[in-house]
Design a protein around this motif. Structure first.
Motif, mmCIF file in Angstrom:
data_model
loop_
_atom_site.group_PDB
_atom_site.id
_atom_site.type_symbol
_atom_site.label_atom_id
_atom_site.label_comp_id
_atom_site.label_asym_id
_atom_site.label_seq_id
_atom_site.Cartn_x
_atom_site.Cartn_y
_atom_site.Cartn_z
ATOM 1 N N MET A 57 -1.758 -34.212 18.007
ATOM 2 C CA MET A 57 -0.458 -35.141 17.634
ATOM 3 C C MET A 57 0.357 -36.230 16.989
ATOM 4 O O MET A 57 0.265 -35.932 15.988
ATOM 5 C CB MET A 57 0.549 -35.225 19.683
ATOM 6 C CG MET A 57 0.348 -33.789 19.759
ATOM 7 S SD MET A 57 0.705 -32.097 19.550
ATOM 8 C CE MET A 57 2.412 -32.766 19.799
ATOM 9 N N LEU A 58 -0.820 -36.940 17.083
ATOM 10 C CA LEU A 58 -0.990 -38.329 16.457
ATOM 11 C C LEU A 58 -0.885 -38.235 15.178
ATOM 12 O O LEU A 58 0.046 -38.461 13.827
ATOM 13 C CB LEU A 58 -1.376 -39.278 16.873
ATOM 14 C CG LEU A 58 -0.875 -40.297 18.549
ATOM 15 C CD1 LEU A 58 -2.028 -41.051 18.979
ATOM 16 C CD2 LEU A 58 -0.499 -41.151 18.273
ATOM 17 N N GLU A 59 -2.064 -37.294 14.626
ATOM 18 C CA GLU A 59 -1.703 -37.239 13.015
ATOM 19 C C GLU A 59 -0.601 -36.517 12.687
ATOM 20 O O GLU A 59 -0.581 -36.358 11.333
ATOM 21 C CB GLU A 59 -3.619 -36.275 12.721
ATOM 22 C CG GLU A 59 -3.738 -35.945 11.441
ATOM 23 C CD GLU A 59 -4.044 -37.215 10.564
ATOM 24 O OE1 GLU A 59 -3.553 -37.097 9.353
ATOM 25 O OE2 GLU A 59 -4.771 -38.480 11.540
ATOM 26 N N LEU B 132 -9.225 -34.596 26.744
ATOM 27 C CA LEU B 132 -7.677 -35.130 27.063
ATOM 28 C C LEU B 132 -8.083 -35.827 25.520
ATOM 29 O O LEU B 132 -6.413 -36.036 24.945
ATOM 30 C CB LEU B 132 -8.058 -36.506 28.042
ATOM 31 C CG LEU B 132 -8.344 -35.852 29.403
ATOM 32 C CD1 LEU B 132 -9.006 -36.546 30.279
ATOM 33 C CD2 LEU B 132 -6.796 -34.710 29.730
ATOM 34 N N LEU B 133 -8.887 -36.504 24.950
ATOM 35 C CA LEU B 133 -8.957 -37.000 23.243
ATOM 36 C C LEU B 133 -8.096 -36.052 22.258
ATOM 37 O O LEU B 133 -7.448 -36.614 21.314
ATOM 38 C CB LEU B 133 -9.785 -37.547 23.186
ATOM 39 C CG LEU B 133 -10.732 -38.941 24.136
ATOM 40 C CD1 LEU B 133 -11.953 -39.266 23.731
ATOM 41 C CD2 LEU B 133 -9.182 -40.067 23.361
ATOM 42 N N PRO C 274 -1.788 -45.245 13.949
ATOM 43 C CA PRO C 274 -2.345 -45.128 13.198
ATOM 44 C C PRO C 274 -3.756 -44.773 14.052
ATOM 45 O O PRO C 274 -3.152 -45.201 15.724
ATOM 46 C CB PRO C 274 -2.919 -46.903 12.795
ATOM 47 C CG PRO C 274 -1.058 -47.779 12.919
ATOM 48 C CD PRO C 274 -0.985 -46.702 13.325
ATOM 49 N N GLN C 275 -4.185 -43.955 14.040
ATOM 50 C CA GLN C 275 -5.369 -43.548 14.732
ATOM 51 C C GLN C 275 -6.573 -44.828 15.248
ATOM 52 O O GLN C 275 -7.226 -45.122 15.995
ATOM 53 C CB GLN C 275 -6.358 -42.902 13.884
ATOM 54 C CG GLN C 275 -5.385 -41.400 13.467
ATOM 55 C CD GLN C 275 -5.372 -40.852 14.804
ATOM 56 O OE1 GLN C 275 -5.765 -40.493 15.925
ATOM 57 N NE2 GLN C 275 -4.549 -38.822 14.029
ATOM 58 N N MET C 276 -6.425 -46.076 14.594
ATOM 59 C CA MET C 276 -6.890 -46.742 15.624
ATOM 60 C C MET C 276 -6.205 -47.423 17.034
ATOM 61 O O MET C 276 -7.091 -47.851 17.704
ATOM 62 C CB MET C 276 -6.616 -48.247 14.391
ATOM 63 C CG MET C 276 -7.662 -49.660 15.257
ATOM 64 S SD MET C 276 -9.071 -49.063 15.184
ATOM 65 C CE MET C 276 -9.887 -49.359 13.320
#
Length: 428
Positions: free
Chosen positions: A30-32, A23-24, A38-40
């Motif tokens: 996709m965010l990167e 799931l993570l 930001p990954q935060m």
């Protein structure tokens, strides 16, 4: 984008990667590569996903269930059910279902129910001539009642996600659990008659009285838990803590089958199980957040809304989607991933939130023993069953579970009549 996400999920699942990583990892990727977010935020959403007061009930109910299983309650409940069902054709199969219903009302856990009841009933049914597949199947499928009958961890998570009343969900689960259990009892009796199983003998009133008196403390547990909730004495979360205190008292002071050291080991095992549940909930909340912010939820919801004009078609579609999801996802992940898609459309179509929760619970219960990744299939291995035997045993009972699901889905009075007597705003 949705296609890439779906392919990533499928690939990771096929590799056997732990569910929380499944799931993570796609969300992080996709965010990167597709946004400047930001990954935060992933870390923030990970922790905020479990920062919900109702979820505090989960570790307590898990701990209480383990205490009751190891403290002698499960064995006494099985003895009592066996004494009651002795003259009934297929009595051992019926006893398995009734014992699972009793223990589910104590533990709220499907895997714990399968193990607690299966350790006694699987050898008994096998030696009595039930074959191998039938005992395995009925234990796994009736053990799934832990998701439906209160106190249910699944319903706690659903209530935390949707805001639906956990008390109403608990009481609705009583009717649904009875329908589900009665169908499996009928199947057990028909199967025993078909293979020529003879009755074990007449009722022994003395045995019934002795076993009933012995398990009275166990039978009192759901009465205390549910009575306290509906009597306004404590909330569902507080009820979970009361259940732990009650289980410790009965196991140590009444049955005297546990020492302080045993309670400590039980607490450690419960902490491990709680961590496994919570990390999946946290990861699934990250996944659900991404689906919402990326617009995937909105697009899927728009697609589902086509069926909103006809609630029958919508409910059939929801059942198909969740049954398929149950084959690969655990119940808590199903809630957090699918409910953001399903709930708004279902509520807009006039489906009651409590009824929807029970429908999803029954779907998730069937998923617990559906191949390839139903958790009860793997839990049964601890009973000396191979994975192949578990699948063979489960397949016929999936059909029985679906029959119960259809009744619960399209006869809402089964689940909603009782909670409507206690809670305003519930319609059927």
């Amino acid at each position: 984008m949705p296609a890439i996400l779906a392919m990533s999920l499928a690939f990771l699942l096929l590799l056997g990667v732990p569910v929380f990583i499944v799931l993570l990892l796609p969300v992080i990727g996709m965010l990167e590569f597709t946004t400047s977010t930001p990954q935060m935020l992933v870390i923030q959403r990970f922790f905020s996903g479990i920062d919900k007061f109702p979820l505090m009930a989960i570790p307590f109910f898990i701990f209480a269930g383990n205490l009751m299983a190891q403290g002698g309650m499960s064995r006494r409940l099985i003895d009592f059910a066996s004494a009651l069902m002795r003259p009934v054709t297929g009595g051992l199969g019926v006893t398995s279902v009734i014992s699972s219903m009793f223990f589910s009302a104590i533990s709220g856990s499907s895997p714990a129910t399968v193990i607690a009841v299966g350790k006694t009933m699987l050898p008994a049914m096998t030696s009595r001539g039930y074959g191998r597949a039938f005992p395995i199947g009925i234990l796994m499928s009736s053990g799934a009642l832990g998701i439906i009958i209160p106190p249910s961890i699944f319903m706690i998570v659903y209530g935390a996600v949707t805001g639906a009343s956990i008390g109403a969900l608990f009481i609705a689960g009583i009717g649904a659990g009875l329908v589900y259990g009665v169908l499996f009892i009928i199947v057990a009796m028909i199967y025993a008659k078909a293979i020529g199983m003879q009755d074990a003998g007449a009722w022994d009133l003395r045995e019934i009285a002795v076993s009933g008196r012995s398990c009275a403390w166990g039978l009192a547990a759901p009465v205390i838990i549910l009575g306290g909730i509906y009597g306004g004495i404590f909330t569902p979360t507080e009820a979970a803590a009361v259940a732990v205190g009650y289980a410790v008292f009965v196991s140590m002071a009444v049955y005297r089958e546990m020492s302080l050291e045993d309670v400590w080991h039980c607490a450690v095992d419960s902490a491990v199980t709680t961590a496994q549940v919570m990390i999946i909930i946290a990861a699934a909340s990250v996944f659900a957040w991404y689906l919402t912010t990326s617009g995937v939820s909105r697009n899927v919801g728009a697609a589902l809304s086509i069926f909103a004009e006809n609630p029958v078609h919508l409910l059939l579609l929801i059942n198909v989607i969740v049954l398929i999801a149950g084959m690969v996802l655990d119940p808590n992940s199903i809630i957090i991933i699918l409910v953001p898609f399903i709930a708004p459309v279902a509520l807009a179509a006039g489906i009651d939130a409590t009824h929807l929760g029970i429908i999803l619970a029954v779907n998730a219960a069937i998923g617990m023993f559906s191949p390839p990744f139903g958790l009860n299939l793997f839990v049964s291995v601890s009973l000396g069953v191979s994975y192949r035997e578990a699948i063979i045993g489960a397949l016929p009972f999936i059909a029985v579970g679906i029959a119960a699901l259809l009744i619960i889905t399209f006869v809402p009075e089964v689940t909603l009549w009782l909670p409507a007597q206690f809670y305003s705003g519930i319609s059927y």
